[in-house]
Write an enzyme that holds these catalytic residues in place. Structure first.
Site, PDB file in Angstrom:
ATOM      1  CG  ASP A 171      -4.700   5.367   1.063  1.00 45.92           C
ATOM      2  OD1 ASP A 171      -5.626   4.564   1.213  1.00 45.92           O
ATOM      3  OD2 ASP A 171      -4.615   6.444   1.711  1.00 45.92           O
ATOM      4  CG  HIS A 194      -9.040  -2.127   4.104  1.00 46.76           C
ATOM      5  ND1 HIS A 194      -8.771  -2.081   2.744  1.00 46.76           N
ATOM      6  CD2 HIS A 194      -8.700  -0.916   4.585  1.00 46.76           C
ATOM      7  CE1 HIS A 194      -8.276  -0.899   2.436  1.00 46.76           C
ATOM      8  NE2 HIS A 194      -8.226  -0.167   3.536  1.00 46.76           N
ATOM      9  CG  ASP A 195     -11.508   1.294   3.275  1.00 49.75           C
ATOM     10  OD1 ASP A 195     -11.065   1.243   4.439  1.00 49.75           O
ATOM     11  OD2 ASP A 195     -10.875   1.784   2.329  1.00 49.75           O
ATOM     12  CD  GLU A 209      -8.912   4.407  -1.729  1.00 52.10           C
ATOM     13  OE1 GLU A 209      -9.755   3.933  -0.961  1.00 52.10           O
ATOM     14  OE2 GLU A 209      -8.101   5.281  -1.373  1.00 52.10           O
ATOM     15  CG  ASP A 257      -2.296   0.338   0.984  1.00 50.19           C
ATOM     16  OD1 ASP A 257      -2.532   1.452   0.495  1.00 50.19           O
ATOM     17  OD2 ASP A 257      -3.179  -0.484   1.267  1.00 50.19           O
TER      18      ASP A 257
HETATM   19  C1  NOJ Z   1      -8.399   4.580   1.998  1.00 53.99           C
HETATM   20  C2  NOJ Z   1      -8.055   3.359   2.795  1.00 53.99           C
HETATM   21  O1  NOJ Z   1      -8.484   2.213   2.114  1.00 53.99           O
HETATM   22  C3  NOJ Z   1      -8.726   3.535   4.132  1.00 53.99           C
HETATM   23  O2  NOJ Z   1      -8.678   2.363   4.916  1.00 53.99           O
HETATM   24  C4  NOJ Z   1      -8.080   4.698   4.845  1.00 53.99           C
HETATM   25  O3  NOJ Z   1      -8.779   4.945   6.036  1.00 53.99           O
HETATM   26  C5  NOJ Z   1      -8.101   5.965   3.968  1.00 53.99           C
HETATM   27  N1  NOJ Z   1      -7.777   5.725   2.597  1.00 53.99           N
HETATM   28  C6  NOJ Z   1      -7.114   6.977   4.504  1.00 53.99           C
HETATM   29  O4  NOJ Z   1      -5.809   6.578   4.228  1.00 53.99           O
END
Ligand code: NOJ
Ligand code: CA
Length: 560
Positions: free
Chosen positions: A201, A320-321, A251, A102
Site C-alpha cells: 500500500d 476498492h478505491d 501500489e 495487503d
Molecule cells: C491506498 C488504499 O488502496 C486505500 O484504500 C487507502 O485509503 C490508502 N492507500 C491509505 O492506506
C-alpha cells in the site's frame, strides 16, 4: 504449448481481489469475514483464479477500513481469528489458490501501540518511529491526500505529527532504522505463516521532501510522492522480499511508465506495480465520453515499457478505491450493460500482464444509487460530504450530494457481493454493514451461473482462453489506429502465433480501416461478446480491411 510458458508462476496467473468486509458473512453479524471467504473457495476455483489479494484484515479501528492498523500481527475480530486465517491459507492452497495480503507500511493507526508510546514524549523510544515538527508551528502548508493539512497538533507535546492520509493514520518515519527493522520483522513473520506475497500500500509516499519544499501547482502531493532517496528504502524492503519465493505488487501512484523498469525490471523492487495512469481517466465530467484515445495511449505505454523480459504489468480496471468500471468506462444503461462489461473485460484481460479482477466485476456489478447520506461509509466520502453540506437548503443539497456520491464515491465498489436473489443478496443472514445494491435481484452469481451468455461466463471463457494460448501469456503487444476515438485494436504476437483484439469502447457504431499488415493475414473468430448476433451477420467471422464495429462490440481473432 511449451512446457513452461512463463518464468514465474505469477506471470501465468489470474488474480482476484477480495474486499473481505463485503465478500461473504459467515456468522450473520452483517460483516464479511475470513470464514465467508473459505466458503467461496470453490467459486474462485471455478472462475479460474490462481491467487487472491485480501484487503487488510489486521486489527484496526477502521477509520479507513483496515488501512489504519493498530496491530499488524493480529486479525481484526470482526473478520475472525488467526486460526481462521491459517485455515483459509491451507484450504486455498489445497485448491491451488495462493493468498497475498495487503501490506500497509507507510502509516499505522493512531491507536497503534507504537504511536501511543510515541505521544508520551520525546524520550520515548517510539517517538522517532513517527514524523514530528520541531515546534508548535506547522512546517509547511502541504495538503494531505484525504484533505486538510498533513500536520496534526498534539497539545501535550506542543508539536505536530505528519500524515499523508487521514489524521488517524500517522506516517511512519522510514529514516529510523529501528522502525524499518520492526516492519521487516513483521513482514518475515507473515511470510512464515505461509502467505504467498503482498500488495504494498501507498509505497510511493514513504520518503518525504525537506519541509521547505513547495508543492507543484499541478500536483499538491508532489513533496511526498516518489521523492528522491526513496530507492534506499525500497531496496532494503525488496531484499526482505527476496528471501522468499513470493509475489509482490506495489501500489505505485505517480510512477510513470518511463520510471517503471526501476520498480519492476529484472532488478526491480517489486514483481509488478499498479500504475495509476489509465485508471485516473475515470475522473471526468459524467456527460463527457470516455477518452478512448487517452486510454489506449496509457495502456499501450505501459505494455511497451514493461514488455516480457523487461518487466511485467499488473492489469486492472477496478479496485476498492474507484467506482465500478462498467459505470465509468462502460455503460450501465440496460441495453449496453452486459455487452460493455464484456467489452472492457476483453480489452484488458488479453493484454500482457497479470490480470486482477475485483470482486463483483466478473458480474458486471455497476455503481450504487445511494438514497441516504448514512449509506455512505468511506472516510473520504464523509469528509467530502461534510465540506459540501453547507448551512442552507439541506434537502436539495442532500439530493445533489447523493447523486455525486453515486458516481464518484469509493463506496460504489464496497457494497456487498451479490451471490443470489435473496434479500441480502446471499451476502449475510443479518443486516449487512453496508446497503446492498437493489439490483442484486437481477445481477447475482446464482443467476449468472445459469445463463450461458452471462458476464460471469464470459469472464470464465476469457480466463480459459488466456491459459490455453502461449501468445496470450507472453506474446508481445502492438496496437493499431491509435487516434481512432471509438475502437481499441491490438495484436498479441509470439513467433508465428497471433491474436487480434478489436473492441469498440463507445455507444456509437464505428467504421474502421485496418492496415495491410493485419488484413494480409488470415484470421478466424475466436470469441465475441455478441454471440447471439452471429446469425444476423452483425459479427464477421473473419477480418476485412473495412469493418463496422457495433457499439461495445468485442471481437477476438486468431491467426490461422
Ligand atoms: C491506498 C488504499 O488502496 C486505500 O484504500 C487507502 O485509503 C490508502 N492507500 C491509505 O492506506
Ligand atoms: Ca461476519
Amino acid at each position: 504449448m511449451t512446457e513452461k510458458r512463463t518464468d514465474k508462476w505469477w506471470q501465468d496467473a489470474v488474480a482476484y481481489q477480495i474486499y473481505p468486509k463485503s465478500f461473504k458473512d459467515s456468522n450473520g453479524d452483517g460483516i464479511g469475514d475470513l470464514n465467508g471467504i473459505r466458503e467461496k473457495i470453490g467459486y474462485l476455483k471455478d472462475l479460474g483464479v490462481d491467487f487472491v489479494w485480501l484487503n487488510p484484515v489486521y486489527q484496526s479501528p477502521n477509520v479507513d477500513n483496515g488501512y489504519d492498523i493498530s496491530d499488524y500481527q493480529a486479525i481484526n475480530p470482526e473478520f475472525g481469528t488467526m486460526d481462521d486465517m491459517t485455515q483459509l491459507i491451507e484450504e486455498a492452497h489445497a485448491n491451488g489458490i495462493k493468498v497475498i495480503m495487503d501490506l500497509v507500511i507507510n502509516h499505522t493507526s493512531d491507536q497503534h501501540p507504537w504511536f501511543l508510546e510515541a505521544c508520551k514524549g520525546e524520550d520515548n523510544p517510539y517517538h522517532d518511529y513517527y514524523i514530528w515538527s520541531d515546534t508548535a508551528e506547522k512546517p509547511n502548508d502541504w495538503q494531505s491526500i484525504f484533505g486538510g493539512s498533513v500536520w496534526e497538533y498534539v497539545p501535550s507535546l506542543k508539536k505536530n505529527y505528519f500524515h499523508v492520509f487521514a489524521k488517524e493514520q500517522p506516517d511512519l518515519n522510514w529514516e529510523n532504522k529501528q522502525m524499518r527493522e520492526s516492519i521487516f520483522r513483521m513482514i518475515r513473520w507473515w511470510l512464515d505463516q505461509g502467505i504467498d506475497g503482498f500488495r504494498i500500500d501507498a509505497i510511493s509516499h514513504i520518503k518525504k521532501s525537506s519541509w521547505e519544499t513547495k508543492a507543484r501547482p499541478d500536483w499538491p502531493h508532489s513533496p511526498f510522492t516518489n521523492v528522491k532517496g526513496i530507492s534506499k528504502y525500497l531496496k532494503e524492503l525488496s531484499a526482505v522480499f527476496k528471501e522468499y519465493d513470493i509475489v509482490t505488487v506495489g501500489e505505485a501512484s505517480g510512477v510513470t511508465a518511463e520510471e517503471a523498469t526501476e520498480r519492476v525490471g529484472n532488478d526491480g523492487y517489486f514483481n509488478m506495480i499498479f500504475e495509476f495512469e489509465h485508471i485516473s481517466l475515470w475522473q471526468r465530467d459524467k456527460n463527457e465520453a470516455v477518452d478512448v484515445v487517452g486510454l489506449k495511449r496509457a495502456l499501450g505505454r505501459w505494455q511497451r515499457a514493461l514488455d516480457y523480459g523487461e518487466g511485467w504489468n499488473a492489469l486492472y480496471m477496478e479496485n476498492h478505491d474507484v467506482p465500478r468500471s462498467v459505470s465509468v468506462f462502460g455503460n450501465d444503461a440496460p441495453q449496453y450493460w452486459a455487452r460493455s462489461a464484456k467489452a472492457l473485460a476483453t480489452m484488458y484481460l488479453l493484454l500482457q500482464g497479470t490480470p486482477f479482477i475485483y470482486q463483483g466485476q466478473e458480474l458486471g456489478m455497476p455503481n450504487m444509487t445511494f438514497t441516504a447520506i448514512d449509506q455512505l461509509d468511506d472516510v473520504t466520502a464523509k469528509n467530502q460530504i461534510k465540506a459540501l453540506l453547507g448551512e442552507k437548503d439541506q434537502a436539495t443539497k442532500t439530493l445533489e450530494i447523493l447523486e455525486l456520491m453515486s458516481s464518484v464515491s469509493r463506496d460504489n465498489s464496497r457494497t456487498p457481493m451479490q451471490w443470489d436473489w435473496s434479500d441480502n443478496a446471499g451476502f449475510s443472514t443479518g443486516k449487512p454493514w453496508m446497503a446492498v445494491n437493489p439490483n442484486h435481484k437481477t445481477i447475482n452469481v446464482a443467476q449468472q451461473i445459469k445463463e450461458s451468455s452471462s458476464v460471469l461466463n464470459y469472464y470464465k471463457q476469457l480466463i480459459k482462453l488466456r491459459k490455453t494460448k502461449d501468445v496470450l501469456a507472453v506474446g508481445h503487444y502492438e496496437d493499431y489506429l491509435p487516434t481512432d476515438e471509438h475502437v481499441f485494436v491490438y495484436e498479441r504476437f509470439l513467433e508465428h502465433e497471433r491474436v487480434l483484439v478489436i473492441v469498440n469502447l463507445t455507444k456509437e457504431s464505428a467504421e474502421i480501416t485496418l492496415p495491410q499488415t493485419v488484413v494480409g493475414k488470415s484470421w478466424s473468430l475466436l470469441l465475441t461478446n455478441m454471440e447471439e448476433d452471429k446469425e444476423t451477420s452483425a459479427v464477421t467471422e473473419t477480418v476485412t480491411e473495412k469493418m463496422t464495429i457495433a457499439p461495445y462490440q468485442a471481437l477476438v481473432y486468431v491467426h490461422n
